[in-house]
Design a protein around this motif. Structure first.
Motif, PDB file in Angstrom:
ATOM      1  N   THR A  90     -12.918 -69.010 -61.607  1.00 33.46           N
ATOM      2  CA  THR A  90     -13.137 -70.556 -60.986  1.00 33.46           C
ATOM      3  C   THR A  90     -12.047 -71.273 -61.396  1.00 33.46           C
ATOM      4  O   THR A  90     -11.302 -72.201 -60.385  1.00 33.46           O
ATOM      5  N   LEU A  91     -11.455 -71.217 -62.464  1.00 33.15           N
ATOM      6  CA  LEU A  91     -10.254 -71.987 -62.878  1.00 33.15           C
ATOM      7  C   LEU A  91      -8.900 -71.665 -61.985  1.00 33.15           C
ATOM      8  O   LEU A  91      -8.212 -72.503 -61.636  1.00 33.15           O
ATOM      9  N   MET A  92      -8.706 -70.372 -61.909  1.00 38.07           N
ATOM     10  CA  MET A  92      -7.499 -70.161 -61.095  1.00 38.07           C
ATOM     11  C   MET A  92      -7.511 -70.304 -59.706  1.00 38.07           C
ATOM     12  O   MET A  92      -6.588 -70.823 -59.174  1.00 38.07           O
ATOM     13  N   VAL A  93      -8.581 -70.340 -59.017  1.00 36.15           N
ATOM     14  CA  VAL A  93      -8.949 -70.359 -57.763  1.00 36.15           C
ATOM     15  C   VAL A  93      -8.915 -71.948 -57.686  1.00 36.15           C
ATOM     16  O   VAL A  93      -8.250 -72.417 -56.587  1.00 36.15           O
ATOM     17  N   SER A  94      -9.379 -72.869 -58.392  1.00 36.67           N
ATOM     18  CA  SER A  94      -9.293 -74.242 -58.377  1.00 36.67           C
ATOM     19  C   SER A  94      -7.743 -74.614 -58.442  1.00 36.67           C
ATOM     20  O   SER A  94      -7.442 -75.616 -57.565  1.00 36.67           O
ATOM     21  N   LEU A  95      -6.755 -74.088 -59.147  1.00 35.83           N
ATOM     22  CA  LEU A  95      -5.737 -74.527 -59.202  1.00 35.83           C
ATOM     23  C   LEU A  95      -4.657 -74.224 -58.146  1.00 35.83           C
ATOM     24  O   LEU A  95      -3.815 -74.563 -57.764  1.00 35.83           O
ATOM     25  N   MET A  96      -5.467 -73.223 -57.114  1.00 40.12           N
ATOM     26  CA  MET A  96      -4.768 -72.757 -55.833  1.00 40.12           C
ATOM     27  C   MET A  96      -5.057 -74.006 -54.788  1.00 40.12           C
ATOM     28  O   MET A  96      -4.486 -73.890 -53.854  1.00 40.12           O
ATOM     29  N   ARG A  97      -5.958 -74.681 -55.233  1.00 42.02           N
ATOM     30  CA  ARG A  97      -6.216 -75.492 -54.035  1.00 42.02           C
ATOM     31  C   ARG A  97      -5.522 -76.884 -53.993  1.00 42.02           C
ATOM     32  O   ARG A  97      -5.366 -77.552 -55.020  1.00 42.02           O
ATOM     33  N   PRO A  98      -4.929 -77.446 -52.980  1.00 45.76           N
ATOM     34  CA  PRO A  98      -4.053 -78.734 -52.919  1.00 45.76           C
ATOM     35  C   PRO A  98      -5.220 -79.757 -53.332  1.00 45.76           C
ATOM     36  O   PRO A  98      -6.290 -79.926 -52.945  1.00 45.76           O
ATOM     37  N   ALA A  99      -4.817 -80.973 -54.016  1.00 46.37           N
ATOM     38  CA  ALA A  99      -5.575 -81.986 -54.573  1.00 46.37           C
ATOM     39  C   ALA A  99      -6.686 -82.374 -53.623  1.00 46.37           C
ATOM     40  O   ALA A  99      -7.563 -82.545 -54.080  1.00 46.37           O
ATOM     41  N   TYR A 100      -6.173 -82.958 -52.705  1.00 37.54           N
ATOM     42  CA  TYR A 100      -7.284 -83.324 -51.585  1.00 37.54           C
ATOM     43  C   TYR A 100      -8.486 -82.476 -51.096  1.00 37.54           C
ATOM     44  O   TYR A 100      -9.614 -82.730 -51.231  1.00 37.54           O
ATOM     45  N   ILE A 101      -7.593 -81.161 -50.881  1.00 34.00           N
ATOM     46  CA  ILE A 101      -8.769 -80.018 -50.770  1.00 34.00           C
ATOM     47  C   ILE A 101      -9.749 -79.746 -51.816  1.00 34.00           C
ATOM     48  O   ILE A 101     -10.703 -79.540 -51.497  1.00 34.00           O
ATOM     49  N   PHE A 102      -9.293 -79.975 -53.214  1.00 35.99           N
ATOM     50  CA  PHE A 102      -9.812 -79.632 -54.260  1.00 35.99           C
ATOM     51  C   PHE A 102     -11.034 -80.704 -54.432  1.00 35.99           C
ATOM     52  O   PHE A 102     -12.144 -80.343 -54.539  1.00 35.99           O
ATOM     53  N   ASP A 103     -10.772 -81.852 -54.064  1.00 34.92           N
ATOM     54  CA  ASP A 103     -11.662 -83.096 -54.303  1.00 34.92           C
ATOM     55  C   ASP A 103     -12.877 -82.865 -52.851  1.00 34.92           C
ATOM     56  O   ASP A 103     -13.931 -82.946 -53.047  1.00 34.92           O
ATOM     57  N   ALA A 104     -12.044 -82.661 -51.550  1.00 35.27           N
ATOM     58  CA  ALA A 104     -13.059 -82.360 -50.639  1.00 35.27           C
ATOM     59  C   ALA A 104     -14.179 -81.234 -50.703  1.00 35.27           C
ATOM     60  O   ALA A 104     -15.281 -81.354 -50.639  1.00 35.27           O
ATOM     61  N   HIS A 105     -13.433 -80.123 -51.413  1.00 38.57           N
ATOM     62  CA  HIS A 105     -14.273 -78.877 -51.607  1.00 38.57           C
ATOM     63  C   HIS A 105     -15.487 -79.209 -52.767  1.00 38.57           C
ATOM     64  O   HIS A 105     -16.626 -78.926 -52.658  1.00 38.57           O
ATOM     65  N   ALA A 106     -15.039 -80.025 -53.810  1.00 41.24           N
ATOM     66  CA  ALA A 106     -16.120 -80.401 -54.859  1.00 41.24           C
ATOM     67  C   ALA A 106     -17.147 -81.332 -54.261  1.00 41.24           C
ATOM     68  O   ALA A 106     -18.254 -81.221 -54.687  1.00 41.24           O
TER      69      ALA A 106
ATOM     70  N   GLN B 138      -9.085 -92.075 -48.893  1.00 42.07           N
ATOM     71  CA  GLN B 138      -8.864 -92.060 -47.413  1.00 42.07           C
ATOM     72  C   GLN B 138      -8.484 -90.631 -47.019  1.00 42.07           C
ATOM     73  O   GLN B 138      -8.781 -90.033 -46.044  1.00 42.07           O
ATOM     74  N   ASN B 139      -7.726 -90.120 -48.000  1.00 43.50           N
ATOM     75  CA  ASN B 139      -6.852 -88.875 -47.871  1.00 43.50           C
ATOM     76  C   ASN B 139      -7.981 -87.868 -48.007  1.00 43.50           C
ATOM     77  O   ASN B 139      -8.179 -86.843 -47.112  1.00 43.50           O
ATOM     78  N   ILE B 140      -9.095 -87.924 -48.940  1.00 48.07           N
ATOM     79  CA  ILE B 140     -10.269 -87.087 -49.135  1.00 48.07           C
ATOM     80  C   ILE B 140     -11.093 -86.931 -47.878  1.00 48.07           C
ATOM     81  O   ILE B 140     -11.495 -86.068 -47.319  1.00 48.07           O
ATOM     82  N   LYS B 141     -11.422 -88.217 -47.446  1.00 47.26           N
ATOM     83  CA  LYS B 141     -12.271 -88.406 -46.261  1.00 47.26           C
ATOM     84  C   LYS B 141     -11.389 -87.458 -44.885  1.00 47.26           C
ATOM     85  O   LYS B 141     -12.101 -86.771 -44.106  1.00 47.26           O
ATOM     86  N   GLN B 142     -10.243 -87.514 -44.661  1.00 47.87           N
ATOM     87  CA  GLN B 142      -9.272 -86.992 -43.612  1.00 47.87           C
ATOM     88  C   GLN B 142      -9.524 -85.382 -43.870  1.00 47.87           C
ATOM     89  O   GLN B 142      -9.819 -84.872 -42.801  1.00 47.87           O
ATOM     90  N   VAL B 143      -9.232 -85.128 -45.024  1.00 44.35           N
ATOM     91  CA  VAL B 143      -9.192 -83.288 -45.297  1.00 44.35           C
ATOM     92  C   VAL B 143     -10.494 -83.015 -44.910  1.00 44.35           C
ATOM     93  O   VAL B 143     -10.561 -81.987 -44.541  1.00 44.35           O
ATOM     94  N   TYR B 144     -11.711 -83.737 -45.559  1.00 42.07           N
ATOM     95  CA  TYR B 144     -12.955 -83.171 -45.297  1.00 42.07           C
ATOM     96  C   TYR B 144     -13.169 -83.079 -43.908  1.00 42.07           C
ATOM     97  O   TYR B 144     -13.940 -81.962 -43.442  1.00 42.07           O
ATOM     98  N   GLN B 145     -12.951 -83.862 -43.183  1.00 39.94           N
ATOM     99  CA  GLN B 145     -13.196 -83.978 -41.713  1.00 39.94           C
ATOM    100  C   GLN B 145     -12.612 -82.596 -41.059  1.00 39.94           C
ATOM    101  O   GLN B 145     -12.973 -81.964 -40.201  1.00 39.94           O
TER     102      GLN B 145
END
Length: 301
Positions: A79-95, A123-130
């Protein structure tokens, strides 16, 4: 938010994406995995460099690095290593996606992310989520939440907090009085006033409002929220107030309670450590020691 970054993870130099990709492939190839190598490389490169490594990995071996990590690692380390591979906004959107997926909603994750991110980040998280999930984050959240808790989340999702330009003392006085009348002075609570003021005013304005509120009422705003509201709304209002006062202090407290007592809330521990590692983890560490009389390092160990 300060323009400089106060993270514990910074760009690694000299950096060679191909060499790192080759070392990772070697560490995961064949029987057994050299977890030490995976750990060392992924925690000492920043996120932008990890993306370059993933790209080099695909170019050199025709394999997806994240898929390989998932198949070679297990449990919390995976979980930790895969989480580190996600770009910040994708990480938040995924969570957020996982917090509102399936039966039951993880209000804690919604509260933590939406109370602590800046309007630009939201705003960035919303965009990435979409883009990622072809769905509106706001629609998903409103579909899974209700009442005043839902309303405050929607206000925060608008990401329209006033910009930090000077403080109007007359408006500070007015807001403090409105909050006092909406809570302590009222039979019942006018939650809407709390939602509007705490969800839309600028950070520096609200800090002054909290001081003024203390002068007028004799209470900290947190005490009033604690008495006047309950459940998920109370937790979200308190998180907003704490983040207005100090985001690092809020995360230090979040980390402390994720580890305090029997058992550890590993999901929260991983989420905070990963998401703040390049932002303000040095400040969080300092606040942790100041507020809990032990180092974050000691407590994690």
């Amino acid at each position: 938010m300060a323009k400089y970054m106060r993270g514990t993870v910074t760009a690694f130099a000299p950096f060679d994406a191909r060499a790192d990709a080759e070392a990772l492939r070697k560490a995961m190839k064949g029987i057994g995995t050299d977890e030490e190598t995976v750990l060392t490389i992924l925690t000492t490169r920043n996120n932008a460099q990890r993306q370059e490594i993933a790209s080099a990995f695909k170019t050199l071996f025709g394999r997806d690095l994240v898929d390989d990590l998932k198949s070679e690692l297990t449990g919390k380390f995976e979980t930790l290593m895969v989480s580190l591979m996600r770009p910040a906004y994708i990480f938040d959107a995924h969570a957020l996606k996982h917090a509102i997926k399936g039966a039951g909603t993880n209000e804690k994750v919604l509260t933590e992310i939406l109370a602590s991110r800046t309007p630009a980040e939201v705003q960035n998280i919303k965009q990435v989520y979409q883009q990622e999930y072809e769905a509106s984050l706001e629609d998903k959240i409103t579909g899974e939440t209700s009442g005043h808790f839902q309303r405050l989340l929607v206000v925060l999702l608008q990401a329209n907090r006033d910009p930090d330009v000077g403080v109007d003392e007359a408006l500070v006085e007015q807001d403090a009085q409105v909050l006092f009348r909406a809570g302590e002075l009222k039979w019942g609570t006018d939650e809407e006033k709390f939602i509007t003021i705490l969800g839309t005013r600028s950070v520096s304005h609200l800090r002054r409002v909290f001081d003024k509120y203390m002068t007028i009422s004799g209470f900290q705003i947190e005490e009033t929220i604690d008495r006047e509201t309950s459940g998920d709304l109370e937790k979200l209002l308190l998180a907003v107030v704490k983040c207005i006062r100090s985001v690092p202090a809020y995360f230090a407290e979040t980390l402390y309670y994720s580890m305090k007592g029997a058992g550890t809330d590993d999901d929260t521990l991983i989420r905070v450590m990963v998401s703040r590692s390049e932002v303000d983890l040095l400040d969080i560490r300092r606040e942790f020691r100041k507020n809990f009389a032990k180092s974050l390092y000691q407590m994690i160990q």
